[in-house]
Design a protein around this motif. Structure first.
Motif, PDB file in Angstrom:
ATOM      1  N   ILE A 150       0.851  -1.179   0.000  1.00 24.11           N
ATOM      2  CA  ILE A 150       0.000   0.000   0.000  1.00 24.11           C
ATOM      3  C   ILE A 150       0.895   1.239   0.000  1.00 24.11           C
ATOM      4  CG2 ILE A 150      -1.807   1.236   1.290  1.00 24.11           C
ATOM      5  CD1 ILE A 150      -2.276  -1.567   2.705  1.00 24.11           C
ATOM      6  N   ALA A 151       0.555   2.229  -0.817  1.00 24.56           N
ATOM      7  CA  ALA A 151       1.315   3.477  -0.837  1.00 24.56           C
ATOM      8  C   ALA A 151       1.134   4.197   0.490  1.00 24.56           C
ATOM      9  CB  ALA A 151       0.850   4.355  -1.994  1.00 24.56           C
ATOM     10  N   ALA A 152       2.249   4.602   1.119  1.00 23.99           N
ATOM     11  CA  ALA A 152       2.206   5.360   2.369  1.00 23.99           C
ATOM     12  C   ALA A 152       2.198   6.857   2.086  1.00 23.99           C
ATOM     13  CB  ALA A 152       3.408   5.000   3.240  1.00 23.99           C
ATOM     14  N   GLU A 153       2.568   7.214   0.882  1.00 20.77           N
ATOM     15  CA  GLU A 153       2.594   8.607   0.440  1.00 20.77           C
ATOM     16  C   GLU A 153       2.533   8.574  -1.080  1.00 20.77           C
ATOM     17  OE1 GLU A 153       6.416  10.566   1.130  1.00 20.77           O
ATOM     18  OE2 GLU A 153       7.365   8.597   1.230  1.00 20.77           O
ATOM     19  N   SER A 154       2.568   9.721  -1.700  1.00 20.95           N
ATOM     20  CA  SER A 154       2.593   9.790  -3.157  1.00 20.95           C
ATOM     21  C   SER A 154       3.800   9.020  -3.669  1.00 20.95           C
ATOM     22  CB  SER A 154       2.711  11.241  -3.595  1.00 20.95           C
ATOM     23  OG  SER A 154       1.633  11.610  -4.365  1.00 20.95           O
ATOM     24  N   CYS A 155       3.578   8.150  -4.612  1.00 23.68           N
ATOM     25  CA  CYS A 155       4.653   7.318  -5.155  1.00 23.68           C
ATOM     26  C   CYS A 155       4.710   7.458  -6.667  1.00 23.68           C
ATOM     27  CB  CYS A 155       4.402   5.842  -4.838  1.00 23.68           C
ATOM     28  SG  CYS A 155       4.438   5.435  -3.097  1.00 23.68           S
ATOM     29  N   HIS A 156       5.903   7.361  -7.192  1.00 20.99           N
ATOM     30  CA  HIS A 156       6.093   7.239  -8.630  1.00 20.99           C
ATOM     31  C   HIS A 156       6.668   5.852  -8.848  1.00 20.99           C
ATOM     32  CE1 HIS A 156       8.029   7.764 -12.601  1.00 20.99           C
ATOM     33  NE2 HIS A 156       6.923   8.444 -12.826  1.00 20.99           N
ATOM     34  N   VAL A 157       5.976   5.026  -9.625  1.00 23.11           N
ATOM     35  CA  VAL A 157       6.387   3.639  -9.824  1.00 23.11           C
ATOM     36  C   VAL A 157       6.430   3.298 -11.303  1.00 23.11           C
ATOM     37  CG1 VAL A 157       5.363   2.942  -7.614  1.00 23.11           C
ATOM     38  CG2 VAL A 157       4.038   2.681  -9.712  1.00 23.11           C
ATOM     39  N   HIS A 158       7.165   2.256 -11.596  1.00 24.35           N
ATOM     40  CA  HIS A 158       7.193   1.674 -12.937  1.00 24.35           C
ATOM     41  C   HIS A 158       6.592   0.285 -12.813  1.00 24.35           C
ATOM     42  CE1 HIS A 158       9.806   4.882 -14.411  1.00 24.35           C
ATOM     43  NE2 HIS A 158      10.468   4.754 -13.270  1.00 24.35           N
ATOM     44  N   ILE A 159       5.586   0.005 -13.623  1.00 26.36           N
ATOM     45  CA  ILE A 159       4.954  -1.318 -13.619  1.00 26.36           C
ATOM     46  C   ILE A 159       5.536  -2.111 -14.788  1.00 26.36           C
ATOM     47  CG2 ILE A 159       2.781  -2.575 -13.870  1.00 26.36           C
ATOM     48  CD1 ILE A 159       1.426  -0.153 -12.511  1.00 26.36           C
ATOM     49  N   ILE A 160       6.094  -3.260 -14.457  1.00 22.34           N
ATOM     50  CA  ILE A 160       6.754  -4.100 -15.455  1.00 22.34           C
ATOM     51  C   ILE A 160       5.979  -5.408 -15.559  1.00 22.34           C
ATOM     52  CG2 ILE A 160       8.919  -5.236 -16.082  1.00 22.34           C
ATOM     53  CD1 ILE A 160      10.206  -3.195 -13.963  1.00 22.34           C
ATOM     54  N   PRO A 161       5.401  -5.695 -16.735  1.00 21.26           N
ATOM     55  CA  PRO A 161       4.676  -6.962 -16.898  1.00 21.26           C
ATOM     56  C   PRO A 161       5.583  -8.152 -16.569  1.00 21.26           C
ATOM     57  CG  PRO A 161       4.303  -5.509 -18.780  1.00 21.26           C
ATOM     58  CD  PRO A 161       5.401  -4.887 -17.945  1.00 21.26           C
ATOM     59  N   ALA A 162       4.986  -9.197 -16.012  1.00 20.26           N
ATOM     60  CA  ALA A 162       5.748 -10.376 -15.584  1.00 20.26           C
ATOM     61  C   ALA A 162       6.586 -10.946 -16.726  1.00 20.26           C
ATOM     62  CB  ALA A 162       4.800 -11.440 -15.030  1.00 20.26           C
ATOM     63  N   SER A 163       6.015 -11.044 -17.912  1.00 12.67           N
ATOM     64  CA  SER A 163       6.760 -11.636 -19.034  1.00 12.67           C
ATOM     65  C   SER A 163       7.990 -10.795 -19.392  1.00 12.67           C
ATOM     66  CB  SER A 163       5.854 -11.801 -20.255  1.00 12.67           C
ATOM     67  OG  SER A 163       5.301 -10.548 -20.627  1.00 12.67           O
ATOM     68  N   ASP A 164       7.863  -9.472 -19.360  1.00 14.27           N
ATOM     69  CA  ASP A 164       9.010  -8.600 -19.642  1.00 14.27           C
ATOM     70  C   ASP A 164      10.072  -8.731 -18.552  1.00 14.27           C
ATOM     71  OD1 ASP A 164       7.556  -7.752 -21.827  1.00 14.27           O
ATOM     72  OD2 ASP A 164       7.145  -5.737 -21.033  1.00 14.27           O
ATOM     73  N   PHE A 165       9.623  -8.790 -17.296  1.00 15.51           N
ATOM     74  CA  PHE A 165      10.558  -8.923 -16.177  1.00 15.51           C
ATOM     75  C   PHE A 165      11.332 -10.230 -16.286  1.00 15.51           C
ATOM     76  CE2 PHE A 165      11.377 -10.469 -11.812  1.00 15.51           C
ATOM     77  CZ  PHE A 165      12.274  -9.490 -11.405  1.00 15.51           C
ATOM     78  N   LEU A 166      10.614 -11.328 -16.514  1.00 12.79           N
ATOM     79  CA  LEU A 166      11.270 -12.638 -16.611  1.00 12.79           C
ATOM     80  C   LEU A 166      12.247 -12.689 -17.785  1.00 12.79           C
ATOM     81  CD1 LEU A 166       8.231 -14.905 -15.708  1.00 12.79           C
ATOM     82  CD2 LEU A 166      10.271 -14.452 -14.298  1.00 12.79           C
ATOM     83  N   ALA A 167      11.869 -12.093 -18.910  1.00 10.22           N
ATOM     84  CA  ALA A 167      12.772 -12.060 -20.066  1.00 10.22           C
ATOM     85  C   ALA A 167      14.032 -11.252 -19.741  1.00 10.22           C
ATOM     86  CB  ALA A 167      12.055 -11.461 -21.273  1.00 10.22           C
ATOM     87  N   PHE A 168      13.865 -10.140 -19.054  1.00  8.04           N
ATOM     88  CA  PHE A 168      15.003  -9.305 -18.665  1.00  8.04           C
ATOM     89  C   PHE A 168      15.929 -10.056 -17.705  1.00  8.04           C
ATOM     90  CE2 PHE A 168      17.126  -6.015 -16.168  1.00  8.04           C
ATOM     91  CZ  PHE A 168      17.585  -5.155 -17.169  1.00  8.04           C
ATOM     92  N   VAL A 169      15.327 -10.747 -16.737  1.00  5.78           N
ATOM     93  CA  VAL A 169      16.111 -11.539 -15.774  1.00  5.78           C
ATOM     94  C   VAL A 169      16.911 -12.609 -16.503  1.00  5.78           C
ATOM     95  CG1 VAL A 169      15.921 -13.221 -13.880  1.00  5.78           C
ATOM     96  CG2 VAL A 169      14.625 -11.082 -13.780  1.00  5.78           C
ATOM     97  N   ASP A 170      16.279 -13.300 -17.442  1.00  5.62           N
ATOM     98  CA  ASP A 170      16.982 -14.340 -18.204  1.00  5.62           C
ATOM     99  C   ASP A 170      18.081 -13.745 -19.083  1.00  5.62           C
ATOM    100  OD1 ASP A 170      15.533 -16.416 -17.125  1.00  5.62           O
ATOM    101  OD2 ASP A 170      14.137 -16.567 -18.815  1.00  5.62           O
TER     102      ASP A 170
END
Length: 189
Positions: A59-79
């Motif tokens: 849960i955001a405790a204050e204003s946040c700036h985030v990047h949402i990375i789809p699971a498939s993109d994240f897994l491909a990047f990790v590999d």
């Protein structure tokens, strides 16, 4: 709500700014605060890596700036960049941190647990001119250290009187001297 306990692991969140509360809900709806995470943190990666539902909510405790990375993109990047071993080391570090906190919660007095938690929270806090703001209420602090709200209030009182910290109007704390807080708590414990 950035991530919800029990939801499928469809994405990972990279925190650019702000702070979040990592919470766990029990069977009867009771909520425990597990951690506070700030800028630079990766959230939800373990659920994506093991293809299991989320084990906690974020849960955001204050204003946040985030990047949402789809699971498939994240897994491909990790590999592609052979990041599984560093991610495993990161996960192990979080487990070790949690074990240390669990031992502290079982053995240390409230003031010591609170001073230690405030020290850890400063890593995710926003600071101005040497003062740091911890954006948690006394109830959330009590959940974080496994104590009553009254016990947290009693531990904060002498620190507030010595002006090592102050209460923020929005419900957080302004930490001015964490070293004095830690020393005082250790002397009391």
């Amino acid at each position: 709500m950035l991530l919800r306990q029990g939801d499928p692991a469809t994405h990972v969140i990279l925190m650019d700014s702000g702070s979040t509360l990592v919470t766990l809900a029990g069977e009867n709806g009771e909520r425990t605060l597990l951690a506070v995470r700030g800028a630079g943190e990766l959230l939800g990666e373990l659920a994506v890596l093991d293809s299991q539902p989320r084990t906690a909510s974020v849960i955001a405790a204050e204003s946040c700036h985030v990047h949402i990375i789809p699971a498939s993109d994240f897994l491909a990047f990790v590999d592609e960049h052979t990041l599984l071993a560093p991610l495993l080391r990161h996960a192990i570090a979080r487990v070790r941190e949690a074990e240390g906190v669990r031992l502290e919660m079982a053995t240390a007095p409230v003031a010591v647990r609170l001073a230690s938690a405030l020290g850890r929270l400063l890593q995710a806090a926003s600071g101005e001119g040497g003062d740091y703001v911890v954006r948690l209420t006394q109830l959330e602090l009590s959940q974080l250290i496994g104590a009553s709200r009254n016990a947290v209030g009693a531990a904060l009182k002498p620190w507030r009187e010595r002006e090592w910290l102050a209460t923020e109007a929005a419900g957080g704390l302004i930490i001015r001297d964490i070293q004095s807080i830690r020393s005082h708590a250790s002397a009391q414990g």
